[in-house]
Design a protein around this motif. Structure first.
Motif, PDB file in Angstrom:
ATOM      1  N   GLU A 246      46.468   9.290  80.119  1.00 18.21           N
ATOM      2  CA  GLU A 246      45.962  10.533  80.433  1.00 18.21           C
ATOM      3  C   GLU A 246      45.817  10.140  82.542  1.00 18.21           C
ATOM      4  OE1 GLU A 246      41.202  10.720  78.785  1.00 18.21           O
ATOM      5  OE2 GLU A 246      42.703  11.701  76.894  1.00 18.21           O
ATOM      6  N   GLY A 247      46.278   9.132  82.713  1.00 15.51           N
ATOM      7  CA  GLY A 247      46.160   9.296  83.934  1.00 15.51           C
ATOM      8  C   GLY A 247      44.743   8.104  84.248  1.00 15.51           C
ATOM      9  N   ARG A 248      44.285   7.918  83.360  1.00 20.93           N
ATOM     10  CA  ARG A 248      42.920   6.988  83.418  1.00 20.93           C
ATOM     11  C   ARG A 248      43.004   5.856  83.342  1.00 20.93           C
ATOM     12  NH1 ARG A 248      38.085  10.426  82.257  1.00 20.93           N
ATOM     13  NH2 ARG A 248      38.491  12.796  82.139  1.00 20.93           N
ATOM     14  N   LEU A 249      44.179   5.154  83.631  1.00 24.82           N
ATOM     15  CA  LEU A 249      43.985   3.235  83.192  1.00 24.82           C
ATOM     16  C   LEU A 249      45.653   3.153  84.035  1.00 24.82           C
ATOM     17  CD1 LEU A 249      42.530   2.076  80.001  1.00 24.82           C
ATOM     18  CD2 LEU A 249      41.788   2.083  82.435  1.00 24.82           C
ATOM     19  N   VAL A 250      45.837   2.280  84.394  1.00 22.53           N
ATOM     20  CA  VAL A 250      46.780   1.555  84.746  1.00 22.53           C
ATOM     21  C   VAL A 250      47.643   0.496  84.300  1.00 22.53           C
ATOM     22  CG1 VAL A 250      49.083   0.684  86.538  1.00 22.53           C
ATOM     23  CG2 VAL A 250      47.142   3.041  86.936  1.00 22.53           C
ATOM     24  N   ARG A 251      48.878   0.326  83.772  1.00 17.60           N
ATOM     25  CA  ARG A 251      49.078  -0.938  83.226  1.00 17.60           C
ATOM     26  C   ARG A 251      50.442  -1.523  84.156  1.00 17.60           C
ATOM     27  NH1 ARG A 251      53.792  -1.941  79.674  1.00 17.60           N
ATOM     28  NH2 ARG A 251      53.377  -3.541  78.306  1.00 17.60           N
ATOM     29  N   GLU A 252      49.660  -3.451  84.420  1.00 18.99           N
ATOM     30  CA  GLU A 252      51.351  -3.956  85.034  1.00 18.99           C
ATOM     31  C   GLU A 252      51.450  -5.002  84.366  1.00 18.99           C
ATOM     32  OE1 GLU A 252      52.490  -3.570  87.915  1.00 18.99           O
ATOM     33  OE2 GLU A 252      51.729  -2.109  88.692  1.00 18.99           O
ATOM     34  N   GLU A 253      52.101  -5.642  84.374  1.00 20.30           N
ATOM     35  CA  GLU A 253      52.231  -6.786  83.691  1.00 20.30           C
ATOM     36  C   GLU A 253      52.989  -8.266  84.380  1.00 20.30           C
ATOM     37  OE1 GLU A 253      54.933  -7.378  80.473  1.00 20.30           O
ATOM     38  OE2 GLU A 253      54.951  -5.621  79.853  1.00 20.30           O
ATOM     39  N   PHE A 254      51.542  -9.145  84.387  1.00 15.59           N
ATOM     40  CA  PHE A 254      52.038 -10.390  85.485  1.00 15.59           C
ATOM     41  C   PHE A 254      52.352 -11.406  85.280  1.00 15.59           C
ATOM     42  CE2 PHE A 254      49.908  -7.100  87.869  1.00 15.59           C
ATOM     43  CZ  PHE A 254      51.147  -6.855  89.654  1.00 15.59           C
ATOM     44  N   TYR A 255      53.758 -12.115  84.703  1.00  9.96           N
ATOM     45  CA  TYR A 255      53.832 -13.570  84.730  1.00  9.96           C
ATOM     46  C   TYR A 255      53.227 -12.909  82.875  1.00  9.96           C
ATOM     47  CZ  TYR A 255      53.302 -14.116  89.768  1.00  9.96           C
ATOM     48  OH  TYR A 255      54.176 -13.740  90.400  1.00  9.96           O
ATOM     49  N   GLY A 256      53.772 -12.896  82.600  1.00 10.51           N
ATOM     50  CA  GLY A 256      53.639 -12.740  80.575  1.00 10.51           C
ATOM     51  C   GLY A 256      52.380 -12.302  79.936  1.00 10.51           C
ATOM     52  N   ARG A 257      51.405 -11.555  80.658  1.00  9.22           N
ATOM     53  CA  ARG A 257      50.788 -10.881  80.783  1.00  9.22           C
ATOM     54  C   ARG A 257      50.249  -9.658  81.073  1.00  9.22           C
ATOM     55  NH1 ARG A 257      45.286 -14.791  80.934  1.00  9.22           N
ATOM     56  NH2 ARG A 257      45.810 -15.533  78.759  1.00  9.22           N
ATOM     57  N   THR A 258      49.560  -8.468  79.937  1.00 13.41           N
ATOM     58  CA  THR A 258      49.731  -7.444  80.768  1.00 13.41           C
ATOM     59  C   THR A 258      48.356  -6.171  80.916  1.00 13.41           C
ATOM     60  OG1 THR A 258      51.313  -6.822  78.616  1.00 13.41           O
ATOM     61  CG2 THR A 258      49.284  -5.103  79.663  1.00 13.41           C
ATOM     62  N   HIS A 259      47.630  -6.430  82.229  1.00 12.12           N
ATOM     63  CA  HIS A 259      46.585  -6.495  83.149  1.00 12.12           C
ATOM     64  C   HIS A 259      46.432  -4.961  82.924  1.00 12.12           C
ATOM     65  CE1 HIS A 259      46.385 -10.693  83.885  1.00 12.12           C
ATOM     66  NE2 HIS A 259      47.396 -10.308  83.931  1.00 12.12           N
ATOM     67  N   TYR A 260      44.958  -4.365  82.787  1.00 13.45           N
ATOM     68  CA  TYR A 260      44.871  -2.678  82.904  1.00 13.45           C
ATOM     69  C   TYR A 260      43.958  -2.678  83.833  1.00 13.45           C
ATOM     70  CZ  TYR A 260      46.756  -2.525  78.354  1.00 13.45           C
ATOM     71  OH  TYR A 260      47.309  -2.808  77.584  1.00 13.45           O
ATOM     72  N   TYR A 261      43.728  -1.216  84.631  1.00 13.20           N
ATOM     73  CA  TYR A 261      43.075  -1.556  86.213  1.00 13.20           C
ATOM     74  C   TYR A 261      42.768   0.395  85.319  1.00 13.20           C
ATOM     75  CZ  TYR A 261      46.383  -5.036  87.329  1.00 13.20           C
ATOM     76  OH  TYR A 261      46.951  -7.062  87.229  1.00 13.20           O
ATOM     77  N   PRO A 262      41.485   0.167  86.929  1.00  9.79           N
ATOM     78  CA  PRO A 262      41.757   2.020  86.959  1.00  9.79           C
ATOM     79  C   PRO A 262      42.788   2.384  87.593  1.00  9.79           C
ATOM     80  CG  PRO A 262      39.591   0.739  87.991  1.00  9.79           C
ATOM     81  CD  PRO A 262      40.890  -0.351  86.972  1.00  9.79           C
ATOM     82  N   PRO A 263      43.432   3.334  87.773  1.00  7.48           N
ATOM     83  CA  PRO A 263      43.799   4.171  88.757  1.00  7.48           C
ATOM     84  C   PRO A 263      43.707   4.208  90.329  1.00  7.48           C
ATOM     85  CG  PRO A 263      42.543   5.461  88.147  1.00  7.48           C
ATOM     86  CD  PRO A 263      42.307   4.349  87.456  1.00  7.48           C
ATOM     87  N   THR A 264      42.063   3.736  90.637  1.00  6.09           N
ATOM     88  CA  THR A 264      41.746   3.564  92.219  1.00  6.09           C
ATOM     89  C   THR A 264      42.790   2.459  92.683  1.00  6.09           C
ATOM     90  OG1 THR A 264      40.273   2.212  91.912  1.00  6.09           O
ATOM     91  CG2 THR A 264      39.738   4.653  92.023  1.00  6.09           C
ATOM     92  N   TYR A 265      42.962   1.266  92.656  1.00  2.00           N
ATOM     93  CA  TYR A 265      43.831   0.109  92.983  1.00  2.00           C
ATOM     94  C   TYR A 265      45.113   0.448  93.310  1.00  2.00           C
ATOM     95  CZ  TYR A 265      39.326  -2.250  92.012  1.00  2.00           C
ATOM     96  OH  TYR A 265      38.333  -2.917  91.516  1.00  2.00           O
TER      97      TYR A 265
END
Length: 175
Positions: free
Chosen positions: A44-63
């Motif tokens: 739905e575009g309400r969360l963004v997923r990024e992987e950094f150094y072996g971990r998956t992190h979640y963010y609001p799309p505003t970052y």
């Protein structure tokens, strides 16, 4: 949107950069439920997923990308301490930082490399050809730093790494 999905979205909104395991630990939901709702929120575009150094992190799309990397790195206690030291003492040399934080040079280099790779810290040489570290974006860094606190598991991992570095440094023969 379901109540469960809204609660997950709200939690990520107030804990930008939260990683999946932390999200599960801090919620009342089973891992499968969190996984399902996170996937739907991403679709739905309400969360963004990024992987950094072996971990998956979640963010609001505003970052933006830089902010997401910064928040992920700030969840590591040692990286966060390095940045705080630079806010208070920049520019600074590696020796001053390792002494102040009581960390091994290899630990500092590990974290500084990541901070430099993501544009948070700049590494340059002074007039005497010594390494000097400075924040690339001090105001933005300070603003983001206030939004995240490393979790207990994150701090334990960093402290274990420091312990191993100290043990290894103690076993090396003098040159």
């Amino acid at each position: 949107m379901t109540d469960t999905r809204e609660r997950i979205r709200t939690h990520v909104g107030t804990n930008a950069g939260v990683h999946f395991n932390e999200l599960v630990r801090e919620s009342d939901f089973a891992p499968g439920q969190v996984q399902y709702h996170v996937r739907r929120l991403r679709e739905e575009g309400r969360l963004v997923r990024e992987e950094f150094y072996g971990r998956t992190h979640y963010y609001p799309p505003t970052y933006d990308e830089w902010e997401r990397a910064a928040l992920a790195l700030f969840r590591r206690e040692t990286a966060r301490e390095i940045v705080v030291y630079l806010i208070e003492n920049e520019p600074a040399g590696p020796g001053a930082i390792t002494d102040a934080l009581d960390i091994a040079r290899s630990t500092l280099e590990y974290h500084v490399d990541r901070l430099v790779d993501h544009g948070l810290v700049e590494k340059r040489y002074d007039e005497r050809n010594r390494v000097v570290l400075e924040l690339a974006e001090p105001e933005a860094t300070g603003r983001l730093l206030t939004t995240v606190t490393p979790t207990v598991p994150d701090r334990l991992v960093d402290r274990f790494t420091r312990l191993v570095d100290e043990l290894l440094a103690g076993t090396q023969e003098p040159q």
